[in-house]
Structures are given as C-alpha cells and as structure tokens.
Design a protein around this motif. Structure first.
Motif, mmCIF file in Angstrom:
data_model
loop_
_atom_site.group_PDB
_atom_site.id
_atom_site.type_symbol
_atom_site.label_atom_id
_atom_site.label_comp_id
_atom_site.label_asym_id
_atom_site.label_seq_id
_atom_site.Cartn_x
_atom_site.Cartn_y
_atom_site.Cartn_z
ATOM 1 N N LYS A 49 0.790 -1.074 -0.105
ATOM 2 C CA LYS A 49 0.014 0.233 -0.045
ATOM 3 C C LYS A 49 0.780 1.280 -0.045
ATOM 4 C CE LYS A 49 -3.871 -2.084 2.282
ATOM 5 N NZ LYS A 49 -3.586 -2.555 3.732
ATOM 6 N N ASN A 50 2.162 1.180 0.551
ATOM 7 C CA ASN A 50 2.929 2.424 0.318
ATOM 8 C C ASN A 50 3.525 2.495 -0.954
ATOM 9 O OD1 ASN A 50 4.962 4.230 0.658
ATOM 10 N ND2 ASN A 50 6.048 3.572 2.348
ATOM 11 N N PRO A 51 3.241 3.666 -1.779
ATOM 12 C CA PRO A 51 3.965 3.602 -3.158
ATOM 13 C C PRO A 51 5.201 3.703 -3.083
ATOM 14 C CG PRO A 51 2.480 5.725 -2.371
ATOM 15 C CD PRO A 51 2.272 4.620 -1.440
ATOM 16 N N VAL A 52 5.709 4.481 -2.213
ATOM 17 C CA VAL A 52 7.583 4.479 -2.356
ATOM 18 C C VAL A 52 8.198 3.060 -2.249
ATOM 19 C CG1 VAL A 52 9.524 5.468 -1.365
ATOM 20 C CG2 VAL A 52 7.302 6.677 -1.310
ATOM 21 N N THR A 53 7.418 2.259 -1.326
ATOM 22 C CA THR A 53 7.991 0.747 -1.062
ATOM 23 C C THR A 53 7.915 0.112 -2.528
ATOM 24 O OG1 THR A 53 7.643 0.803 1.205
ATOM 25 C CG2 THR A 53 7.960 -1.355 0.180
ATOM 26 N N GLY A 54 6.589 0.245 -3.020
ATOM 27 C CA GLY A 54 6.389 -0.283 -4.217
ATOM 28 C C GLY A 54 7.257 -0.018 -5.367
ATOM 29 N N VAL A 55 7.548 1.168 -5.317
ATOM 30 C CA VAL A 55 8.474 1.821 -6.414
ATOM 31 C C VAL A 55 9.763 1.215 -6.145
ATOM 32 C CG1 VAL A 55 9.506 3.715 -7.598
ATOM 33 C CG2 VAL A 55 7.260 3.656 -7.085
ATOM 34 N N LEU A 56 10.312 1.168 -4.997
ATOM 35 C CA LEU A 56 11.616 0.768 -4.634
ATOM 36 C C LEU A 56 11.703 -0.784 -4.808
ATOM 37 C CD1 LEU A 56 12.498 2.369 -1.057
ATOM 38 C CD2 LEU A 56 13.739 2.697 -3.438
ATOM 39 N N LEU A 57 10.721 -1.611 -4.678
ATOM 40 C CA LEU A 57 10.837 -2.996 -4.641
ATOM 41 C C LEU A 57 9.984 -3.675 -5.889
ATOM 42 C CD1 LEU A 57 10.898 -4.009 -1.073
ATOM 43 C CD2 LEU A 57 12.683 -4.165 -2.769
ATOM 44 N N ALA A 58 9.423 -2.837 -6.655
ATOM 45 C CA ALA A 58 8.423 -3.614 -7.715
ATOM 46 C C ALA A 58 8.854 -2.822 -9.018
ATOM 47 C CB ALA A 58 7.240 -3.839 -7.246
ATOM 48 N N HIS A 59 8.660 -1.915 -9.083
ATOM 49 C CA HIS A 59 8.846 -1.059 -10.336
ATOM 50 C C HIS A 59 10.210 -0.611 -10.729
ATOM 51 C CE1 HIS A 59 4.384 0.086 -9.214
ATOM 52 N NE2 HIS A 59 4.563 -1.116 -9.668
ATOM 53 N N ARG A 60 11.027 -0.144 -9.575
ATOM 54 C CA ARG A 60 12.313 0.205 -9.863
ATOM 55 C C ARG A 60 13.548 -0.570 -9.231
ATOM 56 N NH1 ARG A 60 13.700 3.020 -13.909
ATOM 57 N NH2 ARG A 60 15.415 3.620 -12.881
ATOM 58 N N ALA A 61 12.977 -2.088 -9.168
ATOM 59 C CA ALA A 61 13.716 -2.963 -8.402
ATOM 60 C C ALA A 61 15.178 -3.090 -8.519
ATOM 61 C CB ALA A 61 13.264 -4.234 -8.555
ATOM 62 N N ILE A 62 15.418 -2.532 -9.946
ATOM 63 C CA ILE A 62 16.863 -2.685 -10.249
ATOM 64 C C ILE A 62 17.741 -1.571 -9.582
ATOM 65 C CG2 ILE A 62 16.713 -1.135 -12.507
ATOM 66 C CD1 ILE A 62 18.626 -4.491 -12.301
ATOM 67 N N ASP A 63 17.074 -0.443 -9.403
ATOM 68 C CA ASP A 63 17.959 0.526 -8.717
ATOM 69 C C ASP A 63 18.158 0.004 -7.366
ATOM 70 O OD1 ASP A 63 17.748 2.136 -10.861
ATOM 71 O OD2 ASP A 63 16.033 3.506 -9.993
ATOM 72 N N THR A 64 16.982 -0.179 -6.749
ATOM 73 C CA THR A 64 17.120 -1.025 -5.325
ATOM 74 C C THR A 64 18.289 -1.807 -5.113
ATOM 75 O OG1 THR A 64 14.974 -0.527 -5.127
ATOM 76 C CG2 THR A 64 16.081 -1.203 -3.136
ATOM 77 N N LEU A 65 18.122 -2.750 -6.033
ATOM 78 C CA LEU A 65 19.292 -4.028 -5.785
ATOM 79 C C LEU A 65 20.671 -3.368 -6.098
ATOM 80 C CD1 LEU A 65 20.094 -6.733 -6.089
ATOM 81 C CD2 LEU A 65 19.734 -6.837 -8.518
ATOM 82 N N LEU A 66 20.917 -2.603 -7.175
ATOM 83 C CA LEU A 66 22.148 -1.939 -7.228
ATOM 84 C C LEU A 66 22.745 -1.142 -5.956
ATOM 85 C CD1 LEU A 66 22.128 -0.965 -10.868
ATOM 86 C CD2 LEU A 66 23.385 -2.968 -9.843
ATOM 87 N N GLU A 67 21.876 -0.393 -5.386
ATOM 88 C CA GLU A 67 22.238 0.302 -4.185
ATOM 89 C C GLU A 67 22.651 -0.434 -3.050
ATOM 90 O OE1 GLU A 67 19.444 3.238 -2.069
ATOM 91 O OE2 GLU A 67 18.110 1.489 -2.829
ATOM 92 N N THR A 68 21.908 -1.612 -3.057
ATOM 93 C CA THR A 68 22.329 -2.257 -1.959
ATOM 94 C C THR A 68 23.473 -2.885 -2.043
ATOM 95 O OG1 THR A 68 20.369 -3.995 -2.576
ATOM 96 C CG2 THR A 68 20.401 -3.060 -0.323
ATOM 97 N N VAL A 69 23.677 -3.326 -3.601
ATOM 98 C CA VAL A 69 25.067 -4.087 -3.637
ATOM 99 C C VAL A 69 26.185 -3.003 -3.664
ATOM 100 C CG1 VAL A 69 26.201 -5.010 -5.649
ATOM 101 C CG2 VAL A 69 23.948 -5.827 -5.204
#
Lengths: 120, 310, 105, 167
Positions: free
Chosen positions: B133-153
């Motif tokens: 339900k939180n749009p920011v979490t949705g973007v971070l993990l579903a729609h822009r997941a590649i960014d989030t993956l790269l930033e944790t890496v």
C-alpha cells in the motif's frame, strides 16, 4: 510564492553554496561536508518535482501525496551518499595517519609535523 | 493552515543559514554539529513536501549516522580548519560561478512545466498487483527494483573500499573507528535500556513499511544505530573483518534479492519481475533479509577499517 | 465538557511552550556550557511533559495516549543520559577553574 | 530470572502494540500478522535486553518504587520552574559550582539510574565520578541544600530492592 517553489529555490541556493565550499575550502573534511550540501540541494530539487507531481494529481482527485518515483530515487540517493561519505572519511583518516595532512594543497607538507592549533 | 507559509519561509531561512554556517564555520567540530542540525531541519522540510519516507531516511541516515561518522572524523583531526586555499581574487571568481549555477537552477525551478509531469498515476494504477500500500515501497521493490538492488549492492564495494584502507598488519583485526568510550555510567545505561525499544522500532519500520511510511533503509538505520550505541558503550565487541558468519549475513540480502529476481525470468517473464499473487510475500521476504544485510553494512561502514588495538 | 478539555489543552501546551522558551533563554543567558546544560535538560523535560499532557485529551484512543507518554519517557531517558554525557565531555580543568573562582563568596 | 524475563517481554510487547495499533475496524484476521511479527520482535528484544542488562536476584518493593516515581515527578516540575525563574530573572541568580557526593549505591545500573534521575531534579547535574569513587555533581546554586536532596533520593532508591529471603 508557494512553499514548494520556495524550497526549490532553497535547494538551488544550497547547490551553489556547497559548490563554493567544495572548491574554496582547503580542509578535506569541509570539502566532504560541502559535497553533502550539494547532494542535499539536488535531493531537495527532486523533492520539489515529486511534490508538484503529487499536487497536480491531488487536484485531479487521485489521492496521492506526491510522485513516489522521485521520492524513491531520493531514498536511494541518501543511502549512496552515506556510503560515499563513509569512504571519503576513511580515505581522509588514512591520509592523516600516513602524512599528517588534512588538506589537498600542493605537496609541500605544511602541517607535518602538525603543530596543533597553528594555521599556516 | 494560514501559518503554513510562515513556517515554510522560516524553515527555508533556517536551512540556508545553517548551510552558510557549515561552509563558514571556523572549526571542523562546529561545522559538523551544524550539519547534524541541518539534517534534522531538512527532515522537517521533507515532511512539508509530504515525503514522510524521505524525512525518516534523512533524519536517520543523513543527520544521525552521517553525523556520527563526521563527528568521529572531526575528533581525529586538528580542531582548526587548515588555512590556505585559493586567493581572494580566485574566491570572488568561484563565488560568481557558484551564484551563476544557483541562479540557473533557480530559473529551472521557476520555469517548471505546468501542469507538472508525474509518474504517480502510473504508480497508483500499478500498485494493486504488488499488494503493497505504500507507493514508495512499491516503487523501490517492484517498479524500480533494479535501482534498489544496485544500491544495496553498492554498499558492499563501499565497505570493501573502507576495509581496503587498513594498514597491512591490521588486516583481520576488528574495525577500529568506534573505540569504546572510557566507561561512562550514563552511556552504559542508555546502551542497556534503549536497544530493545530501538529493535522494536526498527522492526516496525520495516514491517509497516509495506503499507505506511517506513521501510528497510529507515529500519536498518535504526538497528545499525542501536548496534553502534552498544559497541560504543563497550557492551559488545565488533566482529573481526574475517568473521565468516558476518560476511554471509552481509551478502545474504543481495543474494536472496538476485535469486528471486532470476526466478522471475521463469515465473513472471522478466528479470526482477515478481510472479502475480506472490508479490507481497516476496517483497516482505526481500525487505527482511535486506534489512539484516543493510543494517550490518551501515554499522560496519561507521566502524571504519580494521585496526590493531593497543 | 469538550470546551473545558480544549481550554485545558490550550493552557497546558502554552505553558509547555513557555518552558521551552525558558530553556532557550537559559541557553542564551547562562554563563557556561554546564549551566546551559542544566537549563536545557530540566526546562525542556517539563515543557515536553506539559505539551504531552495537554495533547492527551485530544487523542481519540488510549493507545495513542500511551504512545504520547512513551515518547515523553524516551525523551526523558535521552535528556537525562545525553545531558550527563555532554557534561562529562566538558574539559574538567577549564570548567572547574572558572567555577572555583565563581563559587567563592 | 524467569519473572523479570516475562515482565520485560510483556513491557516490550506492549510497546509493540503502541507502535503497531490501534487496529480500528480491522478484523482480528487482518491484525493477526501484525501480532505474530510483534510476538517475534518482542521475544528478540527481550533476549537482547536480558543480554545487555542481566536481571538481579533481588525483589522489588513496588511501594518504594511508586514513592520514588512520585517524588521524582514533583521534583522535575520544581526543576523546570527553578530554571524558568533563574533564566527570566534580570539579575541571573546563579552560584554554580561542583559538589562531590559520596554515593552509597555500588557501581551498577542502579547507580547510573540514580545519576540520570538526579540530573533532572532541581539544580544538580551528574558530571562523572572522581578518584575516590564519589559522584561529581555540577550544581546551579551552591546555596541550595543539594546534598540533602540527593541523599533523600538515594535513600528511596536504596529501599526499592531487597534480597528475597525465600531464595
């Protein structure tokens, strides 16, 4: 002028301020601080764009506070900025450990051996 | 709401004043303290910009952890900022250049298109399939997941970079930047009482982050702060940099993320795509393991390169 | 009834704000780091307590009220311990010297 | 041991409920995952709490605890008024100085709690301890009966714990 625009101008001013500090400050720690200032100014610009995107939607009755895409990018950016700052600080402390200098001035080791408190 | 413009103007002035202070302050220490205050005020600005997720991240990471990092550095440097730098003429030139940059950016801000372009409707449309339900979490993990993956890496090479700065003989020792303070009973008390509550707050931020403001980065920052507090009070020791368990935990989060992402090629037809119907539990799983890894990374980045203890 | 509660809230929050003001005035007027820490820890603690007390009748549920009280207690813990930490960081030679002179009648 | 573990677990789980609730209008089925995570997180937090602050075998006199709490509440209110009076007074009536307090509580979390409590009571701020293991206080006004006030707080704090004769 709306508060959003005001914060946007604020972000622009912070970028300028940080850029000045980054170029003009001889101390590395202060350069790191100035770099973070530039970063937060850029993030603020992202925030303004996110807020505007949300505002247009709220007017259309979409019930979203802000554009979540720039907001998510800012969160990503904050984490990366922290990592970059950590590396920069580690490099600085190693530099001081090895050479006794905390500036990026010419090779002349002005502060080694460092007389504490004296400024060159 | 008639107070709002005054509050906004006051905040903007305060931020600019603190920014000036950070650049102009004499001592490194004063500049760093100014920076921490600046971070907290900036968090208030994010609240005013209705970006509560960003506000939490700014307060925890931007002001809190970065502040601790820089304070530690300031304590190891000479108090006065070194002199030198460009001469007066060059400074004026630089100042003119910087005013120019700021003015150009301000011009951009003032001439942003109306109505504002936005991806929010697209996100709102595509949020329900993720179950979040939180749009920011949705973007971070579903729609822009590649960014989030790269930033944790990207946190892992940063940590490797910090560790690489160790002196040769110190390799294999414990990280050295968070030397326990000489025993102080009030710090010990804080480190004994606060962490259980901090753990609950951190877990709550991650857990509730799917539907409300919060998420793994905010939660991980709180958990890392609790860990650092316990270490600085001398109640626990940091692991050696060669500790296997710690290293596995560091890569666990990114590995699980990549594994689920690769599985997405078969189950949902694209790398990092989440199969329909399983999006929410998978997002929660990714958030939990990433929180563990990110909290550990943040704490270790603060702890600095390994160092021999005297 | 609700008017009385609203009045109570206004009075209590205003009084709390007054104590924050007192703490800030103390921060500006008191002569050195240690006396300033006195001003901050004590006045802000009471100010926050009064603001929480004033807000209690305005929250809808018991849980939210308990949450406010938890915020106050955590701020209390932080204020009491961090105040001591800062006080301990004041170089003793410098501050004691200045006080020994000040404390003689 | 078990008693204090259970007590802490209840306290921490209650704190979780404060964070996660209230579930207005949600059915218990919707609130269930929240509660399950809360049970796990509460157990983890309790384990950490027991590691960081191991419980002592003594029992607690709740009456004394209550009296200490009420006395502390009263004193912290007086402390706020005291600061406000001094800060707003044009003559700035301060007579700051140090006080060495021969503390009777042995070094322990209890002594740290004593330092924290007395830092919020009027005119005293714990600064550290000296070579003779006295607590060093910074006082806002040496004309006030600071040591007597500290002693009365200390007596109350010492009354809270008592050795359980049954064990």
């Amino acid at each position: 002028m709306s508060g959003t625009t005001l914060f946007g101008l604020c972000g622009a001013a912070l970028v300028g301020l940080g850029l000045y500090g980054l170029i003009c400050h001889p101390g590395v720690l202060r350069k790191i601080l100035a770099f973070n200032l530039i970063g937060s100014g850029v993030f603020l610009l992202f925030g303004v764009i996110a807020k505007r995107g949300g505002g247009a939607l709220a007017a259309a009755g979409a019930g979203v506070d802000g554009d979540p895409v720039p907001q998510a990018l800012v969160i990503t950016g904050l984490v990366v900025a922290f990592a970059a700052t950590a590396i920069a600080v580690a490099l600085l402390l190693r530099l001081v450990e090895l050479g006794g200098r905390d500036t990026l001035e010419d090779e002349a080791p002005r502060r080694a051996p460092p007389p504490p408190g004296r400024r060159s | 709401m008639s107070m709002a413009p005054a509050v906004d103007a006051g905040l903007a002035l305060l931020i600019l004043g603190l920014g000036l202070w950070i650049i102009a302050a004499r001592s490194n220490f004063a500049a760093v303290v100014g920076f921490m205050t600046y971070g907290l005020m900036l968090a208030l600005v994010w609240v005013r910009l209705t970006a509560v997720d960003v506000a939490m991240t700014e307060a925890a990471l931007g002001a809190g952890l970065t502040g601790v990092l820089l304070l530690g550095a300031a304590a190891r440097l000479p108090a006065e900022a070194p002199g030198g730098g460009p001469g007066a003429g060059l400074r004026v030139l630089v100042a003119v250049l910087c005013v120019g940059v700021a003015a150009a950016l301000a011009g951009v801000v003032l001439s942003l298109p109306e109505p504002a372009p936005s991806l929010a409707p697209l996100v709102a449309e595509n949020l329900p399939p993720t179950g979040v339900k939180n749009p920011v979490t949705g973007v971070l993990l579903a729609h822009r997941a590649i960014d989030t993956l790269l930033e944790t890496v990207v946190l892992i090479p940063a940590l490797i970079g910090v560790w690489a700065l160790a002196a040769d003989r110190a390799w294999g020792a414990r990280p050295g930047a968070l030397t326990p303070r000489p025993s102080s009973s009030s710090l010990t008390l804080l480190a004994q009482v606060l962490p259980p509550f901090g753990i609950l707050v951190g877990v709550h931020l991650v857990w509730a982050g799917a539907d409300e403001p919060g998420g793994k980065f905010q939660g991980a920052a709180v958990l890392a702060a609790m860990w650092v507090l316990v270490v600085m009070a001398g109640l626990a020791d940091l692991p050696k940099v060669t500790n296997r368990l710690m290293r596995y935990t560091l890569v666990l989060g990114p590995l699980v993320f990549v594994a689920i992402g690769l599985a997405g090629i078969w189950t949902a037809g694209a790398f990092l795509a989440l199969p329909a119907g399983y999006a929410k539990p998978l997002i929660v799983l990714i958030e939990v393991v990433l929180t563990l890894s990110v909290a550990l990374m943040l704490g270790l980045l603060l702890a600095g390169p390994p160092k021999e203890r005297a | 009834m609700s008017l009385a509660l609203d009045l109570f809230t206004i009075m209590s929050v205003a009084l709390g704000a007054l104590f924050f003001l007192a703490g800030t005035v103390g921060l500006l007027r008191f002569p050195d780091t240690l006396t300033r820490l006195h001003a901050l820890t004590k006045a802000d603690n009471l100010g926050l307590g009064l603001i929480v007390l004033g807000l209690l009748p305005q929250v809808g549920s018991v849980v939210a009220g308990l949450g406010l009280i938890a915020v106050w207690l955590l701020a209390l813990l932080a204020g009491a311990t961090v105040g001591q930490l800062l006080a301990g960081a004041v170089p003793p030679s410098e501050s004691r010297q200045s006080h020994r002179e000040g404390s003689r009648p | 041991m078990l008693r204090s573990a259970l007590g802490r677990w209840a306290l921490l789980f209650g704190f979780w409920l404060l964070l996660a609730g209230p579930w207005d209008g949600a059915s218990w089925r919707e609130a269930l995952p929240d509660l399950a995570v809360g049970l796990l997180a509460g157990s983890l937090a309790t384990w950490v709490s027991l590691r960081l602050l191991p419980p002592t075998p003594e029992r607690i006199r709740y009456g004394a605890l209550l009296r200490l709490a009420s006395q502390f509440l009263g004193k912290s209110i007086v402390a706020g008024f005291d600061i406000a009076r001094r800060a707003f007074d044009p003559r700035l009536p301060l007579r700051p100085g140090y006080l060495d307090y021969p503390v009777r509580i042995p070094p322990s979390p209890d002594r740290a709690a004593f330092g924290a409590l007395t830092s919020l009571t009027p005119g005293t701020l714990a600064v550290g301890s000296d070579e003779k293991d006295h607590l060093v206080y910074h006082c806002l006004d040496l004309d006030q009966p600071n040591a007597a006030s500290l002693a009365s707080d200390e007596a109350l704090l010492l009354r809270i714990r008592f050795a359980d004769s049954a064990q």
